[in-house]
Scaffold this active site. Structure first.
Site, PDB file in Angstrom:
ATOM      1  N   THR A  15       0.815  -1.226   0.000  1.00  0.00           N
ATOM      2  CA  THR A  15       0.000   0.000   0.000  1.00  0.00           C
ATOM      3  C   THR A  15       0.842   1.266   0.000  1.00  0.00           C
ATOM      4  O   THR A  15       0.467   2.257  -0.626  1.00  0.00           O
ATOM      5  CB  THR A  15      -0.897   0.012   1.262  1.00  0.00           C
ATOM      6  N   SER A  61       0.037 -10.001  -0.690  1.00  0.00           N
ATOM      7  CA  SER A  61      -0.736 -11.246  -0.784  1.00  0.00           C
ATOM      8  C   SER A  61      -0.147 -12.165  -1.852  1.00  0.00           C
ATOM      9  O   SER A  61      -0.433 -13.364  -1.867  1.00  0.00           O
ATOM     10  CB  SER A  61      -2.188 -10.947  -1.144  1.00  0.00           C
TER      11      SER A  61
HETATM   12  N1  ASP Z   1      -2.745  -5.388   0.589  1.00  0.00           N
HETATM   13  C1  ASP Z   1      -1.614  -4.594   1.003  1.00  0.00           C
HETATM   14  C2  ASP Z   1      -0.399  -5.491   0.977  1.00  0.00           C
HETATM   15  O1  ASP Z   1      -0.176  -6.222   1.899  1.00  0.00           O
HETATM   16  C3  ASP Z   1      -1.850  -4.028   2.349  1.00  0.00           C
HETATM   17  C4  ASP Z   1      -0.720  -3.161   2.875  1.00  0.00           C
HETATM   18  O2  ASP Z   1       0.258  -2.859   2.216  1.00  0.00           O
HETATM   19  O3  ASP Z   1      -0.812  -2.740   4.021  1.00  0.00           O
HETATM   20  O4  ASP Z   1       0.348  -5.465   0.040  1.00  0.00           O
END
Ligand code: ASP
Length: 343
Positions: A15, A61
């Site tokens: 993110t 993910s």
């Molecule tokens: N979905 C994002 C990831 O883990 C969430 C984040 O960066 O906090 O890549």
């Protein structure tokens, strides 16, 4: 290279560097150079900062052990040149990734600190700036001429944790991580305070850095729940090529005492598959034999995960399985603290 402290940022995605796709409105990874441009404050830090990115930026993910090796190699080739390393990943699997990196680096003498953010760096209310700036400060910090930390750590929302003790517990609040079984190594307030007595430093600075790149992914996490059936347990334990199982038990390491369950666990261990008892609780420890419901597991030869997190147990299992150890040695190593992951 300058005479200043040199920090390398390894950017993998997450993110922190995402932007909204104007068509779908979903967040997707973006180019890191643009992130640095969004933080002019970085220029005020008394260290020189370089950055390097994954060719293909990923949401965490999509992380896997091949990416772990990529992160390790980016640090390996730059290890001598830099004083500290900041790794930016998504927060979703950050505890898994950073735990794995902690086992992959043996005799580490420089900080490798993971961070990220809950909101993208370009967002008005972002937590990314504080997380990134303080992480760089920590990576560059020295106490009595040596790095203030020389462990694999995770920094988020004013707290520095030993990475292999962390768990992501909140998808909404900025305080996304916790480490219930080990206190923070540092806290950032008006001052940046290091809890020096909690920080581990390599005893013999002459020991050479060893990077373990082999990880065996033939493992499974079997989370118990009231009502789990024999068919489900039997199928999971008979997965082809299975070599290790994290058995997520209740409370202090307790599990059903039904004959079918204990027979399945015993048969699996007989087949040479390692089974580790890890509690489902975020805090506290497995104490095998404390209750009748864990005594049988102990007698059958289940490995005691003590107060290890599931994230860390997965990493440790992948690492130790790749070392091809004999069963009793495997158990002995798993039950000992290798990187401060258990008390
Ligand atoms: N979905 C994002 C990831 O883990 C969430 C984040 O960066 O906090 O890549």
């Amino acid at each position: 290279m300058t005479n200043k402290t040199n920090i390398l940022i390894v950017y993998t995605g997450g993110t922190i560097g995402m932007v909204k796709d104007y068509k779908t409105n979903a967040l997707k990874a973006f180019d890191f150079i643009q992130i640095v441009e969004k933080i002019p404050e970085l220029k005020q830090l008394d260290c020189s900062i370089d950055s390097i990115s994954f060719e293909e930026l990923i949401d965490s993910s999509n992380m896997n052990t091949e990416y772990y090796v990529q992160i390790a190699e980016l640090i390996e080739v730059n290890y001598e040149k830099y004083d500290g390393f900041v790794v930016l990943t998504g927060s979703d699997t950050m505890s898994y990734i950073s735990s794995a990196i902690s086992f992959m680096f043996e005799n580490l003498q420089k900080p490798i600190i993971f961070t990220g953010s809950q909101l993208p760096i370009g967002d008005l209310r972002t937590d990314a700036k504080e997380n990134l700036i303080t992480t760089i400060e920590i990576a560059a910090a020295k106490i009595n001429g040596r790095p203030a930390v020389s462990e694999v750590c995770l920094y988020f929302e004013y707290k520095l944790y030993r990475a292999n003790r962390t768990t992501k517990v909140n998808a909404e609040q900025f305080e996304a991580f916790t480490s219930l079984n080990y206190p923070p190594l540092a806290e950032s307030g008006v001052h940046l305070n290091f809890n020096e007595h909690l920080i581990h430093h390599q005893k013999n600075p002459k020991e050479k850095l060893i990077i373990r790149k082999k990880l065996d992914t033939n493992i499974v996490v079997l989370k118990l729940f009231p009502g789990i059936t024999e068919t489900v347990v039997a199928h999971i334990l008979s997965i082809k090529n299975l070599k290790g199982v994290i058995l997520e038990t209740y409370g202090a390491g307790n599990a059903p005492t039904k004959k079918w369950f204990l027979d399945l666990v015993a048969d699996t261990i007989q087949k040479g598959i390692h089974i580790v008892n890890v509690t489902q609780c975020a805090g506290g420890s497995v104490v095998m034999g404390h209750y009748e419901t864990s005594l049988a597991l102990k007698e059958i030869g289940v490995i005691n995960g003590k107060d290890i997190t599931t994230e860390s147990a997965i990493a440790k299992l992948m690492y130790l399985l790749a070392e091809n150890l004999e069963a009793s040695t495997f158990k002995m190593f798993f039950e000992s603290s290798l990187r401060g992951e258990i008390s």
